[in-house]
Scaffold this active site. Structure first.
Site, short mmCIF file in Angstrom:
data_model
loop_
_atom_site.label_atom_id
_atom_site.label_comp_id
_atom_site.label_asym_id
_atom_site.label_seq_id
_atom_site.Cartn_x
_atom_site.Cartn_y
_atom_site.Cartn_z
N ARG A 234 74.32 73.06 33.70
CA ARG A 234 74.67 74.48 33.79
C ARG A 234 75.75 74.80 32.78
O ARG A 234 76.63 73.97 32.50
CB ARG A 234 75.21 74.82 35.19
CG ARG A 234 74.15 75.08 36.24
CD ARG A 234 73.37 76.37 35.98
NE ARG A 234 72.30 76.56 36.94
CZ ARG A 234 71.04 76.13 36.81
NH1 ARG A 234 70.68 75.48 35.74
NH2 ARG A 234 70.15 76.37 37.74
N GLU A 263 74.13 83.66 29.55
CA GLU A 263 72.77 83.53 28.99
C GLU A 263 72.08 84.88 29.02
O GLU A 263 72.04 85.51 30.09
CB GLU A 263 71.97 82.51 29.80
CG GLU A 263 72.56 81.12 29.74
CD GLU A 263 71.83 80.11 30.64
OE1 GLU A 263 70.80 80.46 31.25
OE2 GLU A 263 72.32 78.98 30.72
N HIS A 282 67.46 77.74 27.89
CA HIS A 282 67.29 77.28 29.28
C HIS A 282 65.84 76.90 29.57
O HIS A 282 65.20 77.44 30.48
CB HIS A 282 67.77 78.39 30.25
CG HIS A 282 68.19 77.85 31.58
ND1 HIS A 282 69.30 78.26 32.26
CD2 HIS A 282 67.62 76.91 32.38
CE1 HIS A 282 69.41 77.62 33.40
NE2 HIS A 282 68.39 76.78 33.50
P1 NAD Z 1 70.74 66.30 42.19
O1 NAD Z 1 71.39 67.04 43.29
O2 NAD Z 1 69.57 65.44 42.51
O3 NAD Z 1 71.82 65.39 41.44
C1 NAD Z 1 73.10 65.83 41.12
C2 NAD Z 1 74.00 64.62 41.12
O4 NAD Z 1 75.28 65.04 40.64
C3 NAD Z 1 74.21 64.01 42.52
O5 NAD Z 1 73.84 62.64 42.52
C4 NAD Z 1 75.69 64.21 42.79
O6 NAD Z 1 76.25 63.13 43.52
C5 NAD Z 1 76.25 64.26 41.37
N1 NAD Z 1 77.55 64.89 41.24
C6 NAD Z 1 78.02 65.99 41.90
N2 NAD Z 1 79.29 66.26 41.49
C7 NAD Z 1 79.60 65.33 40.55
C8 NAD Z 1 80.76 65.08 39.75
N3 NAD Z 1 81.84 65.85 39.85
N4 NAD Z 1 80.71 64.04 38.89
C9 NAD Z 1 79.62 63.24 38.77
N5 NAD Z 1 78.51 63.41 39.54
C10 NAD Z 1 78.50 64.45 40.40
O7 NAD Z 1 70.36 67.40 41.11
P2 NAD Z 1 69.31 67.27 39.91
O8 NAD Z 1 67.96 67.65 40.41
O9 NAD Z 1 69.50 65.98 39.20
O10 NAD Z 1 69.80 68.49 38.99
C11 NAD Z 1 71.11 68.51 38.40
C12 NAD Z 1 71.39 69.90 37.84
O11 NAD Z 1 70.54 70.16 36.74
C13 NAD Z 1 71.06 71.05 38.83
O12 NAD Z 1 72.15 71.33 39.68
C14 NAD Z 1 70.76 72.22 37.92
O13 NAD Z 1 71.90 73.00 37.74
C15 NAD Z 1 70.38 71.57 36.59
N6 NAD Z 1 68.98 71.83 36.19
C16 NAD Z 1 68.75 72.46 35.01
C17 NAD Z 1 67.45 72.70 34.59
C18 NAD Z 1 67.17 73.36 33.27
O14 NAD Z 1 66.07 73.86 33.05
N7 NAD Z 1 68.10 73.35 32.33
C19 NAD Z 1 66.37 72.31 35.40
C20 NAD Z 1 66.64 71.65 36.59
C21 NAD Z 1 67.95 71.41 36.98
#
Ligand code: NAD
Length: 316
Positions: A234, A263, A282
């Site tokens: 994000r 964005e 994005h």
């Molecule tokens: P997820 O919930 O499976 O994994 C997120 C991980 O981050 C978890 O394991 C959590 O423990 C860890 N985490 C939380 N706070 C943290 C910190 N301060 N330091 C280190 N680790 C930390 O989520 P995901 O499915 O892997 O997705 C991650 C992010 O990717 C989503 O929240 C979303 O914002 C973003 N995303 C973007 C797109 C895109 O098109 N650009 C698509 C999908 C997801």
């Protein structure tokens, strides 16, 4: 039932809901017109959004009959989850449905960081044949540092291992013995180790008060001058002003940003002027495959909720 869809959804999602003979109000631009959206929500049973519609307490107050919110994706920062929970409106999300697409984007970013085929082809089409300029670097044997080892992080690790990278991971909320870590061969380390040792640093954390500005000037100063930052998580997690300075002064090598604080960005956003900063709109999670999965999953789970089932994709 009346279902309002305020952002783009793939046809399969609409087809599934229409098979129920329910009313569907679908306008991919509805999120841009708050007044119209609130009007449609007054008697709506369900709302489906992506990441642009700001679902806040006021909106939920207006949507008095709302029974469920569907999110066509996984980031939840545009939905007031507290307000939804207070009103007992479950939020369902597209759990895991676009993780593979984001992972492939990260691999593609790493591969193109030092081997820009587009730019080389452009060069040839402009009448040149500059082999020296387009001598690249291998990613084989390099180190990838993942910040956040969740659904996307561990998929990136698995793909990266196939290409011969070493993969480090930092995630304070998981243990080294979780399946996602052991099975994908990630070495869990301290954040400091990610910064010092990685050639590529890829972010996979949600945007929260704790992760906002997580990557700032102080952390960037610890990275190698050859490091590339890849942010598909994000905007706001990487401090854009600090990143601009680091990229301009070449204290790090480059960045791929799929997400920005605002964005689309303002036309004069400083990062747009840097050759070593690649910005995409994005799209990391946007592929035909992931969007078909996402739209089908959210439509099916939303239908289930409206028919009295409890979805496995409810946000907890
Ligand atoms: P997820 O919930 O499976 O994994 C997120 C991980 O981050 C978890 O394991 C959590 O423990 C860890 N985490 C939380 N706070 C943290 C910190 N301060 N330091 C280190 N680790 C930390 O989520 P995901 O499915 O892997 O997705 C991650 C992010 O990717 C989503 O929240 C979303 O914002 C973003 N995303 C973007 C797109 C895109 O098109 N650009 C698509 C999908 C997801």
């Amino acid at each position: 039932m009346k279902i309002v869809v305020s952002e783009i959804i793939w046809p399969i999602g609409i087809d599934l809901i229409k098979q129920k003979n329910w009313t569907v109000v679908y306008d991919p631009d509805l999120w841009t017109d708050n007044e119209k959206l609130l009007f449609e929500l007054e008697d709506a049973d369900a709302l489906i959004v992506r990441n642009q519609t700001k679902v806040d307490a006021k909106m939920m107050e207006t949507a008095k009959q709302l029974k469920v919110i569907g999110r066509l994706g996984v980031g939840l920062d545009n939905i007031d989850l507290k307000a939804a929970s207070e009103r007992k409106v479950p939020v369902i999300f597209a759990k895991n449905a676009n993780a593979t697409s984001v992972s492939e984007y990260v691999i593609s970013a790493m591969l193109s960081s030092n081997r820009s085929l587009n730019s080389a082809s452009e060069n040839v089409k402009n009448g040149k044949w500059n082999r020296r300029r387009y001598t690249g670097n291998e990613i084989y044997g390099k180190t990838l540092g993942l910040i956040g080892v969740g659904e996307i992080g561990h998929r990136v690790a698995k793909h990266a291992h196939m290409l011969g990278l070493n993969v480090l991971g930092y995630d304070p909320f998981i243990t080294p013995y979780e399946f996602s870590v052991m099975e994908s061969g990630i070495e869990l380390v301290k954040l400091q180790d990610i910064l010092i040792h990685s050639n590529f640093i890829s972010l996979h954390v949600p945007l929260t008060d704790k992760t906002r500005n997580l990557i700032d000037a102080d952390l960037m100063s610890k990275m190698k001058s050859t490091t590339w930052i890849i942010n598909t998580s994000r905007g706001g997690i990487v401090n854009e002003k600090d990143l601009y300075k680091a990229l301009q002064n070449k204290t790090i090598s480059g960045a791929f940003l799929d997400v920005l604080e605002i964005e689309p960005p303002e036309k004069d956003h400083p990062l747009l002027g840097l050759d070593n900063c690649m910005i995409t709109p994005h799209i990391a999670g946007l592929t035909e495959e992931s969007q078909n999965r996402t739209s089908r999953l959210v439509a099916n789970e939303l239908i289930g909720e409206l028919e009295g089932k409890v979805s496995l994709c409810r946000v907890k």
